[in-house]
Scaffold this motif. Sequence first.
Motif, PDB file in Angstrom:
ATOM      1  N   PRO A 193       0.812  -1.226   0.000  1.00  0.00           N
ATOM      2  CA  PRO A 193       0.000   0.000   0.000  1.00  0.00           C
ATOM      3  C   PRO A 193       0.839   1.266   0.000  1.00  0.00           C
ATOM      4  N   THR A 194       2.138   1.162   0.317  1.00  0.00           N
ATOM      5  CA  THR A 194       3.012   2.332   0.302  1.00  0.00           C
ATOM      6  C   THR A 194       3.778   2.450  -1.011  1.00  0.00           C
ATOM      7  N   GLY A 195       3.475   1.579  -1.988  1.00  0.00           N
ATOM      8  CA  GLY A 195       4.030   1.716  -3.325  1.00  0.00           C
ATOM      9  C   GLY A 195       5.368   1.066  -3.565  1.00  0.00           C
ATOM     10  N   GLY A 196       5.925   0.400  -2.561  1.00  0.00           N
ATOM     11  CA  GLY A 196       7.275  -0.139  -2.695  1.00  0.00           C
ATOM     12  C   GLY A 196       7.428  -1.267  -3.684  1.00  0.00           C
ATOM     13  N   GLY A 197       6.386  -2.022  -3.944  1.00  0.00           N
ATOM     14  CA  GLY A 197       6.476  -3.147  -4.858  1.00  0.00           C
ATOM     15  C   GLY A 197       5.397  -4.160  -4.567  1.00  0.00           C
ATOM     16  N   LYS A 198       5.585  -5.380  -5.084  1.00  0.00           N
ATOM     17  CA  LYS A 198       4.595  -6.437  -4.920  1.00  0.00           C
ATOM     18  C   LYS A 198       5.219  -7.651  -4.263  1.00  0.00           C
ATOM     19  N   LEU A 199       4.454  -8.261  -3.356  1.00  0.00           N
ATOM     20  CA  LEU A 199       4.887  -9.447  -2.621  1.00  0.00           C
ATOM     21  C   LEU A 199       4.082 -10.654  -3.062  1.00  0.00           C
ATOM     22  N   GLY A 200       4.747 -11.750  -3.405  1.00  0.00           N
ATOM     23  CA  GLY A 200       4.096 -13.026  -3.632  1.00  0.00           C
ATOM     24  C   GLY A 200       4.199 -13.872  -2.374  1.00  0.00           C
ATOM     25  N   LEU A 201       3.171 -14.663  -2.076  1.00  0.00           N
ATOM     26  CA  LEU A 201       3.145 -15.460  -0.846  1.00  0.00           C
ATOM     27  C   LEU A 201       2.688 -16.879  -1.168  1.00  0.00           C
ATOM     28  N   VAL A 202       3.488 -17.852  -0.746  1.00  0.00           N
ATOM     29  CA  VAL A 202       3.222 -19.275  -0.984  1.00  0.00           C
ATOM     30  C   VAL A 202       3.287 -19.983   0.359  1.00  0.00           C
ATOM     31  N   THR A 203       2.483 -21.054   0.555  1.00  0.00           N
ATOM     32  CA  THR A 203       2.452 -21.756   1.833  1.00  0.00           C
ATOM     33  C   THR A 203       2.582 -23.265   1.634  1.00  0.00           C
ATOM     34  N   GLY A 204       2.748 -23.968   2.744  1.00  0.00           N
ATOM     35  CA  GLY A 204       2.761 -25.426   2.724  1.00  0.00           C
ATOM     36  C   GLY A 204       2.857 -25.993   4.126  1.00  0.00           C
ATOM     37  N   THR A 205       2.113 -27.070   4.389  1.00  0.00           N
ATOM     38  CA  THR A 205       2.152 -27.745   5.689  1.00  0.00           C
ATOM     39  C   THR A 205       2.611 -29.185   5.517  1.00  0.00           C
ATOM     40  N   VAL A 206       3.374 -29.655   6.503  1.00  0.00           N
ATOM     41  CA  VAL A 206       3.881 -31.023   6.434  1.00  0.00           C
ATOM     42  C   VAL A 206       2.800 -32.048   6.739  1.00  0.00           C
TER      43      VAL A 206
END
Length: 463
Positions: free
Chosen positions: A233-246
């Motif tokens: 929201p502050t314009g710095g860039g874009k974050l991708g987020l990936v998850t996983g559980t054992v």
Amino acid sequence: MKPKPQHGPRHTGRSTGNASVHGASTLPRLLGAAVIVLALFIVVGAALFFGIRNHNDAPSASNGTTTTKTAVTKKTAPKPVVTHHGNSPDCPDEDCIALFVNGDLLFHPHLWQHFQNNPSATDGTAFNFDPLFTNMKPYIQASDISVCEFETPIAPRGGPYTGYPVFAIPPEVVDAAKHVGYNACTHGTNHSWDQGAAGITRLWDELDKAGIKQTGSYKTEEDSMKPLVIDSPTGGGKLGLVTGTVSLNGEVADADWRVDRLREAGDPHHDSDIQRAVEKAKAARQQGADVVAMAIHSVQEYLTKADSWQISEAHELADTGAFDVIYGAGCHCAQPIEKYHNTWIVYGLGNAVTVTTTIPGHETNNQGISARIQFAGKRGKPGSWRVNRIDWAPTANMRQGQYQWCPIASDHPDGTCWDTATDAKQEQRIHDVIYSMGADSNVVREWRLSDEHQQGQGQQPVQ
């Protein structure tokens, strides 16, 4: 008498052929004049040539100073560099993203009963968990993107609610997550399938209604294929987020796409789980993500070191080069931070909020860390981004006898979490755990929000 002198030319009357004596004598004089005129032209021309050069090139001392005159050409002024430092305290590049993460939102009946109003209400007033999170807000506001971890599914509005081992917690937790300022939540955990597909759908719909982005478990197969990309929201860039559980605690979902998995080495699905996570990271970058974070969920509990699955899985993920940072939850304990090759790994964030346990050896359940991971780079320029700072704040699940997220800091204006001696002991214990795998203290720093407020979060110039 003498004759009078004659005036005027005298003519002798003698002839020298075709020329007279007078004509012969004028020729040398004409030649000499021509030479003189030519010499004058040469001198004047040289003077003019060198005078012009001196006028254009030589310094002038008419006013006691030396000046140089050069040709003036019009040039287009360079465009100023527009920076987006956001809430990063010392961004060293054009753009930065400050990612706030903490551990599990782990709700047991003895915790939620302290915040109930009318548990059977279906209009959102059954519980008010805002006071539980209130101290967290300044830390979230000092970050750009804030991500929570939903350990468990939620119940329908009005209940029924259940605790361990098969959870269905009050949905008003979603309301509190929205109010405190979380931008996104992950929910790929060992409890994701506790309420089956219905539990996943309820959590998905409530988070969506609250405007909170999400990933980890899915209503539809189409949703499971989409990477989560979050604009800062502050314009710095874009974050991708990936998850996983054992683990799913021995349960088997109705479809493998329901929950993001990271099954251990030796499991027939291990390689495909890793590949699926990598493909999601690649898809996130194709959609403009400047950085990609990986959230892993373990099941070995109450440890002060990373377990074998955490280390092997995190290292294997890091070796793919697909992730900028890896962080974990699920152990209900604060664990070390490590730089493996060029990837930072936060093994365990502990619990964000939870009930107090008095079981010997399980006291780590009552603590956690909240981390602000700072990425620096240039928006839209792959290869320019890196993690340049990780701030960590040790936290407690109670503040002076009341359930409340509480930062353990000797200079905190709200005072102690437990008492001065207990706070100091637990702060030192967590400190020792954090650095036990050699984390560089110039990058990994204990987060003292009061210091940042005093310094005004001044920014560094672009390097």
